[in-house]
Design a protein around this motif. Structure first.
Motif, PDB file in Angstrom:
ATOM      1  N   SER A  32       0.833  -1.208   0.000  1.00 43.63           N
ATOM      2  CA  SER A  32       0.000   0.000   0.000  1.00 43.63           C
ATOM      3  C   SER A  32       0.867   1.258   0.000  1.00 43.63           C
ATOM      4  CB  SER A  32      -0.914   0.023   1.225  1.00 43.63           C
ATOM      5  OG  SER A  32      -1.816  -1.049   1.187  1.00 43.63           O
ATOM      6  N   CYS A  33       2.050   1.160   0.603  1.00 46.72           N
ATOM      7  CA  CYS A  33       2.934   2.320   0.713  1.00 46.72           C
ATOM      8  C   CYS A  33       4.265   2.152  -0.009  1.00 46.72           C
ATOM      9  CB  CYS A  33       3.222   2.617   2.182  1.00 46.72           C
ATOM     10  SG  CYS A  33       1.752   3.094   3.127  1.00 46.72           S
ATOM     11  N   HIS A  34       4.582   0.933  -0.434  1.00 46.90           N
ATOM     12  CA  HIS A  34       5.867   0.650  -1.073  1.00 46.90           C
ATOM     13  C   HIS A  34       5.661  -0.088  -2.385  1.00 46.90           C
ATOM     14  CE1 HIS A  34       8.219   1.590   2.567  1.00 46.90           C
ATOM     15  NE2 HIS A  34       7.252   1.004   3.238  1.00 46.90           N
ATOM     16  N   ALA A  35       6.653  -0.012  -3.241  1.00 46.26           N
ATOM     17  CA  ALA A  35       6.748  -0.833  -4.451  1.00 46.26           C
ATOM     18  C   ALA A  35       8.201  -1.288  -4.540  1.00 46.26           C
ATOM     19  CB  ALA A  35       6.372  -0.031  -5.696  1.00 46.26           C
ATOM     20  N   VAL A  36       8.443  -2.316  -5.315  1.00 51.22           N
ATOM     21  CA  VAL A  36       9.799  -2.828  -5.444  1.00 51.22           C
ATOM     22  C   VAL A  36      10.697  -1.821  -6.150  1.00 51.22           C
ATOM     23  CG1 VAL A  36      11.227  -4.641  -6.480  1.00 51.22           C
ATOM     24  CG2 VAL A  36       9.073  -5.243  -5.362  1.00 51.22           C
ATOM     25  N   ASP A  37      10.190  -1.208  -7.201  1.00 51.64           N
ATOM     26  CA  ASP A  37      11.054  -0.429  -8.086  1.00 51.64           C
ATOM     27  C   ASP A  37      10.780   1.072  -8.139  1.00 51.64           C
ATOM     28  OD1 ASP A  37       8.604  -0.696  -9.283  1.00 51.64           O
ATOM     29  OD2 ASP A  37       9.388  -1.254 -11.237  1.00 51.64           O
ATOM     30  N   ARG A  38       9.861   1.574  -7.319  1.00 48.40           N
ATOM     31  CA  ARG A  38       9.573   3.012  -7.344  1.00 48.40           C
ATOM     32  C   ARG A  38       9.030   3.470  -5.992  1.00 48.40           C
ATOM     33  NH1 ARG A  38       4.083   3.195  -7.663  1.00 48.40           N
ATOM     34  NH2 ARG A  38       3.117   1.351  -8.550  1.00 48.40           N
ATOM     35  N   LYS A  39       9.260   4.719  -5.685  1.00 52.73           N
ATOM     36  CA  LYS A  39       8.736   5.305  -4.454  1.00 52.73           C
ATOM     37  C   LYS A  39       7.227   5.439  -4.578  1.00 52.73           C
ATOM     38  CE  LYS A  39       9.123   9.642  -1.794  1.00 52.73           C
ATOM     39  NZ  LYS A  39       8.459   9.121  -0.662  1.00 52.73           N
ATOM     40  N   VAL A  40       6.514   5.090  -3.542  1.00 46.63           N
ATOM     41  CA  VAL A  40       5.076   5.335  -3.467  1.00 46.63           C
ATOM     42  C   VAL A  40       4.935   6.373  -2.349  1.00 46.63           C
ATOM     43  CG1 VAL A  40       2.787   4.281  -3.159  1.00 46.63           C
ATOM     44  CG2 VAL A  40       4.582   3.008  -4.307  1.00 46.63           C
ATOM     45  N   LEU A  41       4.490   5.971  -1.173  1.00 50.66           N
ATOM     46  CA  LEU A  41       4.567   6.850   0.002  1.00 50.66           C
ATOM     47  C   LEU A  41       5.904   6.646   0.702  1.00 50.66           C
ATOM     48  CD1 LEU A  41       0.973   6.467   1.490  1.00 50.66           C
ATOM     49  CD2 LEU A  41       1.893   8.415   0.242  1.00 50.66           C
ATOM     50  N   GLY A  42       6.283   5.387   0.784  1.00 48.22           N
ATOM     51  CA  GLY A  42       7.581   5.033   1.349  1.00 48.22           C
ATOM     52  C   GLY A  42       8.564   4.742   0.232  1.00 48.22           C
ATOM     53  N   PRO A  43       9.803   4.492   0.592  1.00 47.00           N
ATOM     54  CA  PRO A  43      10.833   4.259  -0.428  1.00 47.00           C
ATOM     55  C   PRO A  43      10.618   2.964  -1.196  1.00 47.00           C
ATOM     56  CG  PRO A  43      11.681   3.718   1.741  1.00 47.00           C
ATOM     57  CD  PRO A  43      10.338   4.350   1.954  1.00 47.00           C
ATOM     58  N   ALA A  44      11.172   2.913  -2.395  1.00 42.80           N
ATOM     59  CA  ALA A  44      11.179   1.676  -3.177  1.00 42.80           C
ATOM     60  C   ALA A  44      12.034   0.654  -2.438  1.00 42.80           C
ATOM     61  CB  ALA A  44      11.767   1.936  -4.560  1.00 42.80           C
ATOM     62  N   PHE A  45      11.631  -0.598  -2.476  1.00 38.90           N
ATOM     63  CA  PHE A  45      12.406  -1.637  -1.807  1.00 38.90           C
ATOM     64  C   PHE A  45      13.818  -1.740  -2.381  1.00 38.90           C
ATOM     65  CE2 PHE A  45       8.182  -3.829  -0.690  1.00 38.90           C
ATOM     66  CZ  PHE A  45       8.117  -3.181   0.529  1.00 38.90           C
ATOM     67  N   LYS A  46      13.968  -1.478  -3.685  1.00 43.84           N
ATOM     68  CA  LYS A  46      15.313  -1.534  -4.269  1.00 43.84           C
ATOM     69  C   LYS A  46      16.198  -0.442  -3.681  1.00 43.84           C
ATOM     70  CE  LYS A  46      14.718   1.325  -8.343  1.00 43.84           C
ATOM     71  NZ  LYS A  46      15.059   1.517  -9.706  1.00 43.84           N
ATOM     72  N   ASP A  47      15.617   0.707  -3.325  1.00 45.25           N
ATOM     73  CA  ASP A  47      16.385   1.780  -2.708  1.00 45.25           C
ATOM     74  C   ASP A  47      16.778   1.427  -1.271  1.00 45.25           C
ATOM     75  OD1 ASP A  47      16.156   3.219  -5.057  1.00 45.25           O
ATOM     76  OD2 ASP A  47      14.443   4.391  -4.353  1.00 45.25           O
ATOM     77  N   VAL A  48      15.879   0.750  -0.570  1.00 43.31           N
ATOM     78  CA  VAL A  48      16.195   0.286   0.783  1.00 43.31           C
ATOM     79  C   VAL A  48      17.347  -0.713   0.717  1.00 43.31           C
ATOM     80  CG1 VAL A  48      15.312  -0.950   2.811  1.00 43.31           C
ATOM     81  CG2 VAL A  48      13.839   0.689   1.606  1.00 43.31           C
ATOM     82  N   ALA A  49      17.259  -1.660  -0.221  1.00 49.47           N
ATOM     83  CA  ALA A  49      18.319  -2.665  -0.379  1.00 49.47           C
ATOM     84  C   ALA A  49      19.657  -2.006  -0.698  1.00 49.47           C
ATOM     85  CB  ALA A  49      17.941  -3.668  -1.469  1.00 49.47           C
ATOM     86  N   ALA A  50      19.635  -1.001  -1.556  1.00 46.49           N
ATOM     87  CA  ALA A  50      20.879  -0.314  -1.924  1.00 46.49           C
ATOM     88  C   ALA A  50      21.463   0.447  -0.732  1.00 46.49           C
ATOM     89  CB  ALA A  50      20.623   0.644  -3.088  1.00 46.49           C
ATOM     90  N   LYS A  51      20.602   1.097   0.037  1.00 46.80           N
ATOM     91  CA  LYS A  51      21.062   1.885   1.187  1.00 46.80           C
ATOM     92  C   LYS A  51      21.756   1.010   2.225  1.00 46.80           C
ATOM     93  CE  LYS A  51      19.428   5.194   4.634  1.00 46.80           C
ATOM     94  NZ  LYS A  51      19.845   6.501   4.156  1.00 46.80           N
ATOM     95  N   TYR A  52      21.231  -0.191   2.442  1.00 44.85           N
ATOM     96  CA  TYR A  52      21.755  -1.054   3.502  1.00 44.85           C
ATOM     97  C   TYR A  52      22.613  -2.207   2.986  1.00 44.85           C
ATOM     98  CZ  TYR A  52      18.587   1.685   6.315  1.00 44.85           C
ATOM     99  OH  TYR A  52      17.958   2.738   6.931  1.00 44.85           O
ATOM    100  N   LYS A  53      22.952  -2.189   1.706  1.00 40.87           N
ATOM    101  CA  LYS A  53      23.805  -3.227   1.128  1.00 40.87           C
ATOM    102  C   LYS A  53      25.120  -3.301   1.914  1.00 40.87           C
ATOM    103  CE  LYS A  53      25.958  -4.688  -3.162  1.00 40.87           C
ATOM    104  NZ  LYS A  53      26.155  -4.379  -4.581  1.00 40.87           N
ATOM    105  N   GLY A  54      25.509  -4.513   2.257  1.00 40.05           N
ATOM    106  CA  GLY A  54      26.755  -4.714   2.995  1.00 40.05           C
ATOM    107  C   GLY A  54      26.628  -4.530   4.496  1.00 40.05           C
ATOM    108  N   ASN A  55      25.475  -4.139   4.975  1.00 44.05           N
ATOM    109  CA  ASN A  55      25.238  -3.960   6.405  1.00 44.05           C
ATOM    110  C   ASN A  55      24.768  -5.296   6.976  1.00 44.05           C
ATOM    111  OD1 ASN A  55      24.070  -3.475   8.933  1.00 44.05           O
ATOM    112  ND2 ASN A  55      23.364  -1.437   8.369  1.00 44.05           N
ATOM    113  N   ALA A  56      25.622  -5.945   7.746  1.00 46.11           N
ATOM    114  CA  ALA A  56      25.318  -7.277   8.284  1.00 46.11           C
ATOM    115  C   ALA A  56      24.087  -7.288   9.183  1.00 46.11           C
ATOM    116  CB  ALA A  56      26.526  -7.821   9.043  1.00 46.11           C
TER     117      ALA A  56
END
Length: 101
Positions: A32-56
């Motif tokens: 409802s608030c997210h999509a995999v590849d684009r911002k809706v209300l919240g960030p795109a999941f791909k952007d979340v993955a990129a932001k935290y990539k390498g964070n154990a």
């Protein structure tokens, strides 16, 4: 038949994670608030993955945010708490988000 099924599963190995928890994310109203590849209300999941990539600790941190909510990381709009999501489901969702491309 087993051999054919094994090849089918192996052939889907790369695609399967992309769809593995889309149903769970949909059932928990994440989409409802997210999509995999684009911002809706919240960030795109791909952007979340990129932001935290390498964070154990990313999966655990994101699972906590899924349940408790959060604010201030992606802008002024707060993510509400999702108390109906179990810890196990939150971890599945967080792991799935970290695979987003």
């Amino acid at each position: 038949m087993k051999r054919l099924l094994s090849f089918a599963v192996l052939g889907l190995g790369l695609a399967a994670p992309a769809f593995a928890d889309l149903a769970l994310a949909t059932s928990k109203n994440c989409m409802s608030c997210h999509a995999v590849d684009r911002k809706v209300l919240g960030p795109a999941f791909k952007d979340v993955a990129a932001k935290y990539k390498g964070n154990a600790g990313a999966v655990d941190m994101l699972a906590t945010k899924i349940i408790k909510g959060g604010s201030g990381v992606w802008g002024p709009l707060a993510m509400p708490a999702n108390n109906q999501v179990s810890e196990a489901d939150a971890k599945k969702l967080a792991a799935w988000v970290m695979l987003a491309r």
